[in-house]
Design an enzyme around this catalytic site. Structure first.
Site, PDB file in Angstrom:
ATOM      1  N   ARG A   1      16.270 -21.221   2.154  1.00  9.40           N
ATOM      2  CA  ARG A   1      14.848 -21.538   2.105  1.00  9.40           C
ATOM      3  C   ARG A   1      14.443 -22.508   3.221  1.00  9.40           C
ATOM      4  NH1 ARG A   1      14.945 -24.371  -2.266  1.00  9.40           N
ATOM      5  NH2 ARG A   1      12.768 -24.988  -2.149  1.00  9.40           N
ATOM      6  N   LYS A   2      15.325 -22.751   4.166  1.00 11.01           N
ATOM      7  CA  LYS A   2      15.006 -23.625   5.296  1.00 11.01           C
ATOM      8  C   LYS A   2      14.260 -22.816   6.356  1.00 11.01           C
ATOM      9  CE  LYS A   2      18.936 -26.657   4.404  1.00 11.01           C
ATOM     10  NZ  LYS A   2      20.261 -27.138   4.859  1.00 11.01           N
ATOM     11  N   THR A   3      13.030 -22.484   6.008  1.00 14.35           N
ATOM     12  CA  THR A   3      12.170 -21.684   6.871  1.00 14.35           C
ATOM     13  C   THR A   3      10.934 -22.491   7.245  1.00 14.35           C
ATOM     14  OG1 THR A   3      11.082 -20.761   4.917  1.00 14.35           O
ATOM     15  CG2 THR A   3      12.935 -19.512   5.810  1.00 14.35           C
TER      16      THR A   3
ATOM     17  N   THR B   1      17.512 -19.782  10.539  1.00 16.02           N
ATOM     18  CA  THR B   1      16.049 -19.900  10.618  1.00 16.02           C
ATOM     19  C   THR B   1      15.553 -21.253  11.104  1.00 16.02           C
ATOM     20  OG1 THR B   1      16.048 -20.395   8.235  1.00 16.02           O
ATOM     21  CG2 THR B   1      15.571 -18.127   8.882  1.00 16.02           C
TER      22      THR B   1
END
Length: 283
Positions: free
Chosen positions: A127-129, A262
Protein backbone atom coordinates in the site's frame (compact mmCIF):
# COMPACT_ATOMS: atom_id res chain seq x y z
CA UNK A 1 -12.42 -1.11 -14.15
CA UNK A 2 -10.68 2.14 -15.06
CA UNK A 3 -11.48 5.17 -12.89
CA UNK A 4 -12.74 7.66 -15.50
CA UNK A 5 -13.52 10.36 -12.94
CA UNK A 6 -9.99 10.14 -11.55
CA UNK A 7 -8.55 10.57 -15.05
CA UNK A 8 -10.74 13.61 -15.63
CA UNK A 9 -9.44 14.98 -12.36
CA UNK A 10 -5.86 14.58 -13.58
CA UNK A 11 -6.67 16.69 -16.64
CA UNK A 12 -8.38 19.32 -14.51
CA UNK A 13 -5.38 19.46 -12.19
CA UNK A 14 -3.06 20.24 -15.09
CA UNK A 15 -5.33 22.72 -16.86
CA UNK A 16 -7.97 24.08 -14.47
CA UNK A 17 -8.64 27.05 -16.77
CA UNK A 18 -7.50 25.59 -20.09
CA UNK A 19 -4.12 25.56 -21.83
CA UNK A 20 -3.31 29.27 -21.97
CA UNK A 21 -0.24 28.89 -24.20
CA UNK A 22 -1.86 26.72 -26.87
CA UNK A 23 -4.99 28.85 -26.91
CA UNK A 24 -2.86 31.97 -27.40
CA UNK A 25 -0.45 30.84 -30.11
CA UNK A 26 -1.74 27.74 -31.94
CA UNK A 27 -4.56 27.94 -34.52
CA UNK A 28 -7.51 25.57 -34.19
CA UNK A 29 -6.10 22.82 -36.35
CA UNK A 30 -6.54 19.10 -36.71
CA UNK A 31 -3.29 17.20 -36.61
CA UNK A 32 -1.46 13.99 -35.91
CA UNK A 33 1.05 12.98 -33.28
CA UNK A 34 2.83 9.91 -31.97
CA UNK A 35 3.82 8.66 -28.54
CA UNK A 36 7.31 7.16 -28.79
CA UNK A 37 9.13 4.98 -26.25
CA UNK A 38 12.56 6.08 -25.07
CA UNK A 39 13.32 3.05 -22.88
CA UNK A 40 13.17 -0.75 -22.95
CA UNK A 41 10.62 -2.46 -20.75
CA UNK A 42 6.96 -3.25 -20.10
CA UNK A 43 4.45 -0.69 -21.32
CA UNK A 44 1.50 0.19 -19.09
CA UNK A 45 -1.11 2.94 -19.12
CA UNK A 46 -2.19 2.60 -22.75
CA UNK A 47 -5.86 2.13 -21.87
CA UNK A 48 -5.70 5.19 -19.62
CA UNK A 49 -3.95 7.24 -22.32
CA UNK A 50 -6.69 6.46 -24.83
CA UNK A 51 -9.34 7.64 -22.36
CA UNK A 52 -7.41 10.82 -21.52
CA UNK A 53 -7.07 11.75 -25.18
CA UNK A 54 -10.73 10.90 -25.78
CA UNK A 55 -11.74 13.29 -22.97
CA UNK A 56 -10.00 16.00 -25.00
CA UNK A 57 -11.77 15.07 -28.24
CA UNK A 58 -8.76 13.21 -29.65
CA UNK A 59 -8.53 9.69 -31.08
CA UNK A 60 -5.60 7.57 -29.98
CA UNK A 61 -4.91 4.22 -31.67
CA UNK A 62 -2.79 1.72 -29.77
CA UNK A 63 0.14 0.15 -31.62
CA UNK A 64 1.12 -1.95 -28.59
CA UNK A 65 -0.84 -3.49 -25.75
CA UNK A 66 -0.60 -3.00 -22.01
CA UNK A 67 1.90 -5.54 -20.70
CA UNK A 68 3.89 -5.76 -23.95
CA UNK A 69 7.68 -5.53 -23.96
CA UNK A 70 8.74 -2.45 -25.94
CA UNK A 71 11.99 -0.94 -27.19
CA UNK A 72 13.39 2.57 -27.64
CA UNK A 73 12.08 4.32 -30.73
CA UNK A 74 8.95 2.17 -30.91
CA UNK A 75 5.72 4.03 -31.61
CA UNK A 76 3.11 3.18 -28.99
CA UNK A 77 0.18 5.43 -29.92
CA UNK A 78 -0.98 7.01 -33.17
CA UNK A 79 -2.92 10.15 -32.33
CA UNK A 80 -5.21 12.27 -34.46
CA UNK A 81 -7.63 15.10 -33.80
CA UNK A 82 -7.65 18.75 -32.69
CA UNK A 83 -4.11 19.83 -31.83
CA UNK A 84 -5.48 21.84 -28.90
CA UNK A 85 -6.79 18.58 -27.43
CA UNK A 86 -3.57 16.70 -28.18
CA UNK A 87 -1.48 19.31 -26.38
CA UNK A 88 -3.95 19.56 -23.50
CA UNK A 89 -3.63 15.83 -22.74
CA UNK A 90 0.07 15.47 -23.59
CA UNK A 91 1.76 15.88 -20.20
CA UNK A 92 -0.89 14.02 -18.22
CA UNK A 93 -0.66 11.06 -20.61
CA UNK A 94 3.14 10.96 -20.55
CA UNK A 95 3.28 11.30 -16.77
CA UNK A 96 0.84 8.45 -16.16
CA UNK A 97 2.27 6.14 -18.80
CA UNK A 98 5.79 6.90 -17.56
CA UNK A 99 4.97 6.02 -13.96
CA UNK A 100 2.91 2.94 -14.76
CA UNK A 101 5.43 1.59 -17.25
CA UNK A 102 8.27 2.22 -14.79
CA UNK A 103 6.43 0.19 -12.14
CA UNK A 104 5.51 -2.59 -14.58
CA UNK A 105 9.09 -2.84 -15.84
CA UNK A 106 10.56 -2.94 -12.34
CA UNK A 107 8.02 -5.59 -11.34
CA UNK A 108 8.83 -7.76 -14.37
CA UNK A 109 12.55 -7.65 -13.68
CA UNK A 110 12.13 -8.21 -9.94
CA UNK A 111 9.73 -11.09 -10.59
CA UNK A 112 12.30 -12.83 -12.77
CA UNK A 113 14.91 -12.39 -10.05
CA UNK A 114 12.59 -13.78 -7.35
CA UNK A 115 11.77 -16.82 -9.47
CA UNK A 116 15.46 -17.56 -9.95
CA UNK A 117 16.40 -17.40 -6.25
CA UNK A 118 13.10 -18.45 -4.63
CA UNK A 119 11.37 -20.80 -7.10
CA UNK A 120 7.60 -20.78 -6.66
CA UNK A 121 7.51 -17.46 -4.81
CA UNK A 122 5.83 -14.36 -6.25
CA UNK A 123 6.54 -10.66 -6.04
CA UNK A 124 3.79 -8.36 -4.72
CA UNK A 125 3.21 -4.67 -4.26
CA UNK A 126 2.17 -2.95 -1.04
CA UNK A 127 0.00 0.00 0.00
CA UNK A 128 3.04 2.29 -0.28
CA UNK A 129 1.59 4.08 -3.28
CA UNK A 130 1.19 7.73 -4.16
CA UNK A 131 -2.14 9.15 -2.90
CA UNK A 132 -4.68 9.14 -5.71
CA UNK A 133 -2.63 6.72 -7.81
CA UNK A 134 -3.16 3.40 -6.01
CA UNK A 135 -5.42 1.87 -8.65
CA UNK A 136 -2.93 2.72 -11.40
CA UNK A 137 0.13 1.66 -9.36
CA UNK A 138 -1.47 -1.69 -8.50
CA UNK A 139 -2.56 -2.23 -12.10
CA UNK A 140 1.00 -1.59 -13.24
CA UNK A 141 2.31 -4.18 -10.76
CA UNK A 142 -0.09 -6.75 -12.23
CA UNK A 143 0.89 -5.86 -15.80
CA UNK A 144 4.48 -6.55 -14.79
CA UNK A 145 3.50 -10.01 -13.55
CA UNK A 146 3.23 -9.21 -9.84
CA UNK A 147 0.52 -9.68 -7.25
CA UNK A 148 -1.28 -6.47 -6.26
CA UNK A 149 -1.68 -7.57 -2.61
CA UNK A 150 -4.51 -5.79 -0.77
CA UNK A 151 -5.73 -2.53 -2.26
CA UNK A 152 -7.16 -1.02 0.92
CA UNK A 153 -7.57 -1.57 4.64
CA UNK A 154 -11.05 -2.87 3.85
CA UNK A 155 -9.82 -5.81 1.77
CA UNK A 156 -8.30 -8.13 4.34
CA UNK A 157 -7.39 -8.66 7.98
CA UNK A 158 -3.70 -7.93 8.41
CA UNK A 159 -2.56 -7.52 12.01
CA UNK A 160 0.51 -5.29 12.09
CA UNK A 161 3.02 -4.09 14.67
CA UNK A 162 0.95 -1.13 15.88
CA UNK A 163 -2.04 -3.39 16.42
CA UNK A 164 0.18 -5.72 18.43
CA UNK A 165 1.41 -2.79 20.51
CA UNK A 166 -2.16 -2.63 21.83
CA UNK A 167 -3.28 -6.27 21.70
CA UNK A 168 -1.23 -9.46 22.08
CA UNK A 169 -0.70 -11.94 19.23
CA UNK A 170 -3.02 -14.68 20.47
CA UNK A 171 -5.75 -12.25 21.54
CA UNK A 172 -5.58 -10.39 18.23
CA UNK A 173 -5.95 -13.59 16.19
CA UNK A 174 -8.83 -14.81 18.38
CA UNK A 175 -10.68 -11.50 18.02
CA UNK A 176 -10.14 -11.43 14.26
CA UNK A 177 -11.39 -15.00 13.94
CA UNK A 178 -14.47 -14.16 15.99
CA UNK A 179 -15.37 -11.38 13.56
CA UNK A 180 -15.17 -13.67 10.51
CA UNK A 181 -14.34 -17.32 10.07
CA UNK A 182 -14.15 -16.87 6.31
CA UNK A 183 -11.52 -14.15 6.00
CA UNK A 184 -7.85 -14.97 5.81
CA UNK A 185 -6.02 -13.66 8.87
CA UNK A 186 -2.47 -12.49 8.26
CA UNK A 187 -0.23 -11.25 11.05
CA UNK A 188 3.08 -9.44 11.03
CA UNK A 189 5.85 -11.02 13.12
CA UNK A 190 9.46 -10.01 13.65
CA UNK A 191 11.00 -13.05 15.37
CA UNK A 192 10.89 -16.84 14.86
CA UNK A 193 9.31 -17.16 18.31
CA UNK A 194 6.47 -14.79 17.45
CA UNK A 195 5.95 -16.69 14.19
CA UNK A 196 5.51 -19.90 16.18
CA UNK A 197 3.06 -18.22 18.54
CA UNK A 198 0.98 -16.85 15.66
CA UNK A 199 0.95 -20.11 13.72
CA UNK A 200 -0.03 -22.06 16.84
CA UNK A 201 -2.84 -19.56 17.47
CA UNK A 202 -4.34 -20.24 14.05
CA UNK A 203 -3.09 -17.46 11.78
CA UNK A 204 -3.54 -18.27 8.09
CA UNK A 205 -0.59 -16.22 6.89
CA UNK A 206 2.56 -14.84 8.48
CA UNK A 207 4.30 -11.70 7.29
CA UNK A 208 7.94 -12.04 8.35
CA UNK A 209 8.77 -8.38 8.68
CA UNK A 210 12.29 -6.96 8.47
CA UNK A 211 13.87 -10.38 9.05
CA UNK A 212 17.23 -11.08 7.49
CA UNK A 213 17.72 -14.25 5.48
CA UNK A 214 19.09 -16.27 8.41
CA UNK A 215 16.08 -15.39 10.58
CA UNK A 216 13.66 -16.29 7.78
CA UNK A 217 15.35 -19.68 7.33
CA UNK A 218 15.29 -20.25 11.08
CA UNK A 219 11.59 -19.44 11.17
CA UNK A 220 10.77 -21.82 8.32
CA UNK A 221 12.80 -24.60 9.94
CA UNK A 222 11.06 -24.04 13.29
CA UNK A 223 7.61 -24.17 11.70
CA UNK A 224 8.52 -27.34 9.83
CA UNK A 225 9.88 -28.98 12.97
CA UNK A 226 6.54 -28.39 14.72
CA UNK A 227 4.49 -29.48 11.67
CA UNK A 228 3.06 -25.95 11.27
CA UNK A 229 4.62 -24.87 7.99
CA UNK A 230 1.91 -26.55 5.92
CA UNK A 231 -0.76 -24.53 7.75
CA UNK A 232 0.50 -21.04 6.94
CA UNK A 233 1.25 -18.90 3.92
CA UNK A 234 4.61 -17.17 4.36
CA UNK A 235 5.33 -13.64 3.16
CA UNK A 236 8.54 -11.69 3.65
CA UNK A 237 8.69 -7.91 3.56
CA UNK A 238 10.68 -4.95 4.79
CA UNK A 239 13.42 -3.32 2.76
CA UNK A 240 13.64 -6.09 0.18
CA UNK A 241 14.90 -4.84 -3.19
CA UNK A 242 16.65 -6.40 -6.19
CA UNK A 243 19.96 -5.47 -4.54
CA UNK A 244 19.47 -7.79 -1.55
CA UNK A 245 16.85 -10.33 -2.67
CA UNK A 246 19.56 -12.83 -3.61
CA UNK A 247 20.49 -13.28 0.05
CA UNK A 248 17.11 -14.97 0.61
CA UNK A 249 17.86 -17.73 -1.88
CA UNK A 250 16.22 -21.02 -0.99
CA UNK A 251 14.48 -19.68 2.11
CA UNK A 252 11.21 -21.49 1.38
CA UNK A 253 8.66 -18.67 1.43
CA UNK A 254 5.61 -18.00 -0.76
CA UNK A 255 5.52 -14.25 -1.37
CA UNK A 256 7.88 -11.27 -1.38
CA UNK A 257 6.11 -7.93 -0.92
CA UNK A 258 8.11 -4.83 -1.71
CA UNK A 259 7.14 -1.18 -1.39
CA UNK A 260 10.20 -0.46 -3.54
CA UNK A 261 8.12 -1.25 -6.64
CA UNK A 262 5.94 1.83 -6.16
CA UNK A 263 7.66 4.23 -3.76
CA UNK A 264 10.97 4.26 -5.62
CA UNK A 265 9.72 4.05 -9.19
CA UNK A 266 12.03 5.11 -12.03
CA UNK A 267 9.97 6.91 -14.62
CA UNK A 268 9.86 5.25 -18.05
CA UNK A 269 10.75 7.64 -20.86
CA UNK A 270 8.07 8.51 -23.40
CA UNK A 271 7.77 11.49 -25.71
CA UNK A 272 4.95 12.91 -27.80
CA UNK A 273 5.94 14.14 -31.26
CA UNK A 274 3.65 16.32 -33.35
CA UNK A 275 3.64 15.13 -36.94
CA UNK A 276 1.54 17.37 -39.17
CA UNK A 277 -1.49 19.59 -39.29
CA UNK A 278 -4.32 18.00 -41.23
CA UNK A 279 -6.43 21.09 -41.67
CA UNK A 280 -7.01 24.49 -40.18
CA UNK A 281 -10.48 24.97 -38.74
CA UNK A 282 -11.90 28.30 -39.85
CA UNK A 283 -14.45 29.85 -37.53
Amino acid sequence: MIHHETLRGFLAEDAPFGDQTTQAVVPMTDGRAAVIAGDTGVVAGIAEAIILFSECGVEARALAGDGDWIDPGQQILDISGPVHGILLAERTVLNLMGRMSGIATATKRFSSLIESVMPGARIAGTRKTAPGLRFFDKKAVMLGGGDPHRYTLSDAIMIKDNHLALVGIEEAIAKARAVSRFRVIEIEVETPEDAMTAASAGADALLLDNMNADSVKETVALLEAHDLRKNVFLEISGGITPANAGSYEGCGIDLVSSGWLTHSVKNFDFSLEMRMALRVIKL
